[in-house]
Design a protein around this motif. Structure first.
Motif, PDB file in Angstrom:
ATOM      1  N   THR A   1      16.666  -4.266  51.428  1.00 23.83           N
ATOM      2  CA  THR A   1      15.335  -4.865  51.512  1.00 23.83           C
ATOM      3  C   THR A   1      14.307  -3.966  50.834  1.00 23.83           C
ATOM      4  N   ALA A   2      13.589  -4.536  49.878  1.00 23.01           N
ATOM      5  CA  ALA A   2      12.610  -3.767  49.109  1.00 23.01           C
ATOM      6  C   ALA A   2      11.934  -4.687  48.102  1.00 23.01           C
ATOM      7  N   ALA A   3      10.870  -4.173  47.510  1.00 24.74           N
ATOM      8  CA  ALA A   3      10.307  -4.808  46.323  1.00 24.74           C
ATOM      9  C   ALA A   3      11.080  -4.264  45.125  1.00 24.74           C
ATOM     10  N   TYR A   4      11.541  -5.159  44.276  1.00 21.29           N
ATOM     11  CA  TYR A   4      12.342  -4.761  43.124  1.00 21.29           C
ATOM     12  C   TYR A   4      11.507  -4.897  41.850  1.00 21.29           C
ATOM     13  N   TYR A   5      11.575  -3.866  41.036  1.00 20.48           N
ATOM     14  CA  TYR A   5      10.799  -3.807  39.809  1.00 20.48           C
ATOM     15  C   TYR A   5      11.705  -3.602  38.607  1.00 20.48           C
ATOM     16  N   CYS A   6      11.388  -4.276  37.513  1.00 23.54           N
ATOM     17  CA  CYS A   6      12.080  -3.962  36.277  1.00 23.54           C
ATOM     18  C   CYS A   6      11.159  -3.123  35.400  1.00 23.54           C
ATOM     19  N   ALA A   7      11.776  -2.386  34.497  1.00 20.57           N
ATOM     20  CA  ALA A   7      11.032  -1.482  33.638  1.00 20.57           C
ATOM     21  C   ALA A   7      11.677  -1.450  32.261  1.00 20.57           C
ATOM     22  N   ALA A   8      10.875  -1.118  31.256  1.00 21.10           N
ATOM     23  CA  ALA A   8      11.362  -1.094  29.877  1.00 21.10           C
ATOM     24  C   ALA A   8      10.843   0.129  29.144  1.00 21.10           C
ATOM     25  N   ASP A   9      11.659   0.614  28.225  1.00 21.78           N
ATOM     26  CA  ASP A   9      11.238   1.752  27.405  1.00 21.78           C
ATOM     27  C   ASP A   9      12.032   1.765  26.104  1.00 21.78           C
ATOM     28  N   ARG A  10      11.419   2.276  25.032  1.00 19.61           N
ATOM     29  CA  ARG A  10      12.088   2.331  23.736  1.00 19.61           C
ATOM     30  C   ARG A  10      13.157   3.412  23.668  1.00 19.61           C
ATOM     31  N   LYS A  11      13.081   4.389  24.529  1.00 22.42           N
ATOM     32  CA  LYS A  11      14.081   5.460  24.523  1.00 22.42           C
ATOM     33  C   LYS A  11      15.459   4.921  24.884  1.00 22.42           C
ATOM     34  N   VAL A  12      16.478   5.511  24.336  1.00 25.98           N
ATOM     35  CA  VAL A  12      17.842   5.114  24.680  1.00 25.98           C
ATOM     36  C   VAL A  12      18.154   5.522  26.116  1.00 25.98           C
TER      37      VAL A  12
ATOM     38  N   SER B   1      15.504  -6.381  22.264  1.00 27.36           N
ATOM     39  CA  SER B   1      16.842  -5.801  22.108  1.00 27.36           C
ATOM     40  C   SER B   1      16.808  -4.295  21.873  1.00 27.36           C
ATOM     41  N   ARG B   2      15.651  -3.779  21.498  1.00 34.75           N
ATOM     42  CA  ARG B   2      15.501  -2.340  21.247  1.00 34.75           C
ATOM     43  C   ARG B   2      14.879  -1.605  22.435  1.00 34.75           C
ATOM     44  N   TYR B   3      14.882  -2.210  23.597  1.00 34.61           N
ATOM     45  CA  TYR B   3      14.352  -1.574  24.797  1.00 34.61           C
ATOM     46  C   TYR B   3      15.461  -1.354  25.819  1.00 34.61           C
ATOM     47  N   SER B   4      15.545  -0.126  26.314  1.00 36.67           N
ATOM     48  CA  SER B   4      16.391   0.121  27.466  1.00 36.67           C
ATOM     49  C   SER B   4      15.676  -0.400  28.709  1.00 36.67           C
ATOM     50  N   MET B   5      16.444  -0.978  29.592  1.00 37.96           N
ATOM     51  CA  MET B   5      15.859  -1.638  30.761  1.00 37.96           C
ATOM     52  C   MET B   5      16.383  -1.021  32.047  1.00 37.96           C
ATOM     53  N   GLY B   6      15.523  -1.005  33.033  1.00 35.23           N
ATOM     54  CA  GLY B   6      15.915  -0.455  34.320  1.00 35.23           C
ATOM     55  C   GLY B   6      15.424  -1.319  35.466  1.00 35.23           C
ATOM     56  N   TRP B   7      16.111  -1.190  36.588  1.00 31.54           N
ATOM     57  CA  TRP B   7      15.682  -1.812  37.842  1.00 31.54           C
ATOM     58  C   TRP B   7      15.455  -0.695  38.867  1.00 31.54           C
ATOM     59  N   PHE B   8      14.355  -0.841  39.588  1.00 29.14           N
ATOM     60  CA  PHE B   8      14.009   0.093  40.645  1.00 29.14           C
ATOM     61  C   PHE B   8      13.652  -0.715  41.886  1.00 29.14           C
ATOM     62  N   ARG B   9      13.589  -0.043  43.021  1.00 23.72           N
ATOM     63  CA  ARG B   9      13.155  -0.716  44.233  1.00 23.72           C
ATOM     64  C   ARG B   9      12.352   0.247  45.097  1.00 23.72           C
ATOM     65  N   GLN B  10      11.505  -0.353  45.915  1.00 19.98           N
ATOM     66  CA  GLN B  10      10.678   0.443  46.824  1.00 19.98           C
ATOM     67  C   GLN B  10      10.560  -0.285  48.147  1.00 19.98           C
ATOM     68  N   ALA B  11      11.052   0.356  49.175  1.00 19.86           N
ATOM     69  CA  ALA B  11      10.931  -0.189  50.530  1.00 19.86           C
ATOM     70  C   ALA B  11       9.655   0.343  51.164  1.00 19.86           C
ATOM     71  N   PRO B  12       9.125  -0.355  52.145  1.00 22.30           N
ATOM     72  CA  PRO B  12       7.898   0.099  52.810  1.00 22.30           C
ATOM     73  C   PRO B  12       8.040   1.511  53.366  1.00 22.30           C
ATOM     74  N   GLY B  13       7.082   2.359  53.043  1.00 21.17           N
ATOM     75  CA  GLY B  13       7.099   3.718  53.547  1.00 21.17           C
ATOM     76  C   GLY B  13       8.043   4.653  52.837  1.00 21.17           C
ATOM     77  N   LYS B  14       8.704   4.154  51.788  1.00 18.04           N
ATOM     78  CA  LYS B  14       9.644   4.986  51.047  1.00 18.04           C
ATOM     79  C   LYS B  14       9.217   5.092  49.592  1.00 18.04           C
ATOM     80  N   GLU B  15       9.773   6.087  48.925  1.00 19.18           N
ATOM     81  CA  GLU B  15       9.479   6.261  47.514  1.00 19.18           C
ATOM     82  C   GLU B  15      10.293   5.258  46.688  1.00 19.18           C
TER      83      GLU B  15
END
Length: 122
Positions: free
Chosen positions: A91-102, A30-44
């Protein structure tokens, strides 16, 4: 230390919906900010959505605003990404991420999952 495991990816047709889940280990999710990112082939890798732990405020990339919704269930240590009206360009690979920062700048998250593939056919 936080471990993140994404699930829910798959192959869908354009216009369909899909919900991704990201299960986190640890007792202080509950104390982690969460994010979703994605990466398609050949892209950042690109930002998709994030949710702040302190107030639940949500932010979205312009490309998904109005179609995707990020949410979290602290009791289940899980963050979700509800994706509606999917397009082939999602279309992409989707990643979740976590960090303690707000507020996390860009992709400056401390912890990342291994990703789940989403493929949208036209």
């Amino acid at each position: 230390q936080v471990q993140l495991v994404e699930s829910g990816g798959g192959l869908v047709q354009a216009g369909a919906s899909l919900t991704l889940s990201c299960a986190a280990s640890g007792r202080t999710f509950s104390r982690y900010s969460m994010g979703w990112f994605r990466q398609a082939p050949g892209k950042e890798r690109e930002f998709v959505a994030r949710i702040r732990w302190i107030d639940g405020l949500r932010y979205y990339a312009d490309s998904v605003k109005g179609r995707f919704t990020i949410s979290r269930d602290n009791a289940k240590n899980t963050v979700y990404l509800q994706m509606n009206s999917l397009k082939p360009e999602d279309t992409a690979a989707y990643y979740c991420a976590a960090d303690r920062k707000v507020d996390v700048t860009g992709s400056d998250y401390a912890y990342w999952g291994q990703g789940t593939q989403v493929t949208v056919s036209s």
